[in-house]
Design a protein around this motif. Structure first.
Motif, PDB file in Angstrom:
ATOM      1  N   LYS A 105       0.834  -1.206   0.000  1.00 31.53           N
ATOM      2  CA  LYS A 105       0.000   0.000   0.000  1.00 31.53           C
ATOM      3  C   LYS A 105       0.864   1.250   0.000  1.00 31.53           C
ATOM      4  O   LYS A 105       0.597   2.216  -0.738  1.00 31.53           O
ATOM      5  CB  LYS A 105      -0.928  -0.002   1.220  1.00 31.53           C
ATOM      6  CG  LYS A 105      -2.062  -1.001   1.133  1.00 31.53           C
ATOM      7  CD  LYS A 105      -2.927  -0.949   2.402  1.00 31.53           C
ATOM      8  CE  LYS A 105      -4.100  -1.904   2.312  1.00 31.53           C
ATOM      9  NZ  LYS A 105      -4.933  -1.894   3.562  1.00 31.53           N
ATOM     10  N   GLU A 106       1.897   1.248   0.804  1.00 31.09           N
ATOM     11  CA  GLU A 106       2.791   2.411   0.889  1.00 31.09           C
ATOM     12  C   GLU A 106       3.544   2.630  -0.432  1.00 31.09           C
ATOM     13  O   GLU A 106       3.663   3.766  -0.895  1.00 31.09           O
ATOM     14  CB  GLU A 106       3.783   2.205   2.031  1.00 31.09           C
ATOM     15  CG  GLU A 106       3.130   2.218   3.404  1.00 31.09           C
ATOM     16  CD  GLU A 106       4.093   1.802   4.523  1.00 31.09           C
ATOM     17  OE1 GLU A 106       3.705   1.905   5.713  1.00 31.09           O
ATOM     18  OE2 GLU A 106       5.221   1.376   4.215  1.00 31.09           O
ATOM     19  N   VAL A 107       3.985   1.549  -1.039  1.00 31.08           N
ATOM     20  CA  VAL A 107       4.723   1.655  -2.290  1.00 31.08           C
ATOM     21  C   VAL A 107       3.823   2.159  -3.418  1.00 31.08           C
ATOM     22  O   VAL A 107       4.198   3.057  -4.179  1.00 31.08           O
ATOM     23  CB  VAL A 107       5.352   0.296  -2.676  1.00 31.08           C
ATOM     24  CG1 VAL A 107       5.860   0.325  -4.109  1.00 31.08           C
ATOM     25  CG2 VAL A 107       6.487  -0.038  -1.715  1.00 31.08           C
ATOM     26  N   LEU A 108       2.637   1.586  -3.525  1.00 32.12           N
ATOM     27  CA  LEU A 108       1.718   2.003  -4.601  1.00 32.12           C
ATOM     28  C   LEU A 108       1.299   3.457  -4.437  1.00 32.12           C
ATOM     29  O   LEU A 108       1.100   4.183  -5.429  1.00 32.12           O
ATOM     30  CB  LEU A 108       0.481   1.095  -4.611  1.00 32.12           C
ATOM     31  CG  LEU A 108       0.722  -0.365  -4.987  1.00 32.12           C
ATOM     32  CD1 LEU A 108      -0.589  -1.149  -4.980  1.00 32.12           C
ATOM     33  CD2 LEU A 108       1.381  -0.475  -6.356  1.00 32.12           C
ATOM     34  N   ALA A 109       1.185   3.897  -3.216  1.00 32.46           N
ATOM     35  CA  ALA A 109       0.806   5.302  -2.974  1.00 32.46           C
ATOM     36  C   ALA A 109       1.936   6.260  -3.347  1.00 32.46           C
ATOM     37  O   ALA A 109       1.690   7.435  -3.645  1.00 32.46           O
ATOM     38  CB  ALA A 109       0.431   5.484  -1.499  1.00 32.46           C
ATOM     39  N   SER A 110       3.179   5.738  -3.343  1.00 31.73           N
ATOM     40  CA  SER A 110       4.328   6.617  -3.599  1.00 31.73           C
ATOM     41  C   SER A 110       4.736   6.649  -5.067  1.00 31.73           C
ATOM     42  O   SER A 110       5.519   7.504  -5.480  1.00 31.73           O
ATOM     43  CB  SER A 110       5.534   6.157  -2.770  1.00 31.73           C
ATOM     44  OG  SER A 110       5.993   4.871  -3.202  1.00 31.73           O
TER      45      SER A 110
END
Length: 368
Positions: free
Chosen positions: A362-367
């Motif tokens: 989730k954190e990677v896709l948001a970034s």
């Protein structure tokens, strides 16, 4: 002065060296991390049976001796487990080695080998190594298209590989489809059922391939392994089941002492530990449902799986996601190596590992 170099076989230039999942130690060193989880190579996240570990400890003092080249004790136990005769089995340094033995025994230069695309790369390797002609048939709905594969059979066809469940997609072909397919395959063609993930499948439509051996088919080979649900990937041990005549031919290509002592002892103990196998299956089932739900909540499409891994479409460059996840201590597999650039393949882990993966994803896709 130019130095002469030995002439090599031109066919090996068509082989792309296998690229394994990235090791934990390498990621730790590269990104300065201490806590890294690996969900890249379809390994059993709860590890081997404690009984397998004890068996290795009990036999450590024997490591100066050559192992039993015939795997006698394990052969007896597997034969009983499968309901086959002892002379219907061959053991290898992983089922990968049995694939190579098949190539060495049967594939002449110019022989055709039919495989699905994408599927396990070892089939490509052994075909090209022996100078064979590789015929790839694209998957349909991420699944083997057996009708199209049958349509590719010619007089030059020597071998067909069916990875069931398929790696990397986790899909299966059902019994009815396989029966129709086999009816179209000449007896001169070797059909290899690679069932590395057999123990994870619970779908009643899944073919019980041992029945084909019981029917007296001599062109069928069934591959199984102790690397997956048994958690013995580091020991490298797998096996093939086939008609006695087929096994006799494969034994001529097998090197002596190819299965080490520890692998044999651990496999014996693991096969007897039905509780560990069931626990591994339960952990996998629970983890699979957790990941399904998480992907659905994130609006991500995934391929329903019958194995201990699954592929999910991130609609982003899988290499970029791969790098960013490593920075967070999570190793997965990129889909580009399978021709699926926006997909990643992730091994189903423990509850803690699955939660950590989803949080990091989730954190990677948001970034990005």
């Amino acid at each position: 002065m130019n130095k002469a170099f030995p002439q090599y076989r031109e066919c090996i230039m068509d082989i792309r060296p296998y690229v394994p999942g990235k090791p934990i130690e390498l990621v730790q060193k590269e990104f300065g991390l201490t806590d890294v989880i690996k969900l890249a190579s379809n390994e059993n996240p709860i590890g081997p049976s404690p009984k397998a570990i004890e068996a290795m400890k009990d036999n450590a003092h024997k490591m100066f001796l050559y192992p039993d080249g015939y795997c006698t004790d394990l052969r007896n136990m597997v034969a009983e487990y499968l309901g086959v005769e002892q002379n219907q089995l061959i053991f290898g340094n992983g089922s990968d080695e049995v694939i190579k033995l098949l190539g060495e025994a049967f594939i002449h230069p110019g022989d055709e080998v039919i495989v699905a695309d994408p599927s396990f790369s070892e089939y490509d390797f052994v075909c090209l190594l022996m100078g064979g002609i590789l015929k790839k048939v694209p998957l349909t709905n991420h699944t083997h298209d057996l009708e199209k594969m049958a349509g590719q059979i010619t007089e030059k066809t020597k071998m067909i590989f069916l990875c069931n469940p398929n790696n990397p997609t986790g899909t299966i072909v059902a019994k009815d489809e396989v029966n129709k397919f086999l009816a179209k395959v000449p007896d001169t063609v070797v059909v290899v059922f690679d069932e590395a993930y057999y123990e994870y499948v619970e779908d009643k439509a899944y073919p019980q391939s041992m029945e084909y051996l019981n029917q007296g088919r001599e062109n069928i080979v069934i591959l199984r392994t102790f690397s997956k649900i048994h958690g013995l990937a580091g020991l490298r041990i797998g096996y093939g089941a086939a008609a006695p005549k087929m096994i006799q031919l494969l034994e001529r290509t097998r090197e002596p002492f190819n299965v080490n002592l520890m692998a044999q002892k651990a496999a014996l103990a693991s096969l007897a530990d039905k509780g560990h196998v069931q626990n591994s299956r339960d952990v996998n089932n629970k983890g699979r449902e957790f990941l399904y739900k998480a992907f659905e909540e994130m609006g991500l499409e995934y391929i329903p799986t019958h194995a201990n891994f699954l592929m999910v479409d991130l609609q982003k460059n899988s290499k970029e996601v791969f790098i960013e996840l490593q920075k967070k201590g999570v190793i997965i597999r990129t889909g580009d190596i399978f021709g699926m650039d926006t997909f990643i393949r992730v091994t189903i882990g423990t509850e803690e590992e699955n939660k950590r993966f989803i949080k990091a994803l989730k954190e990677v896709l948001a970034s990005l």
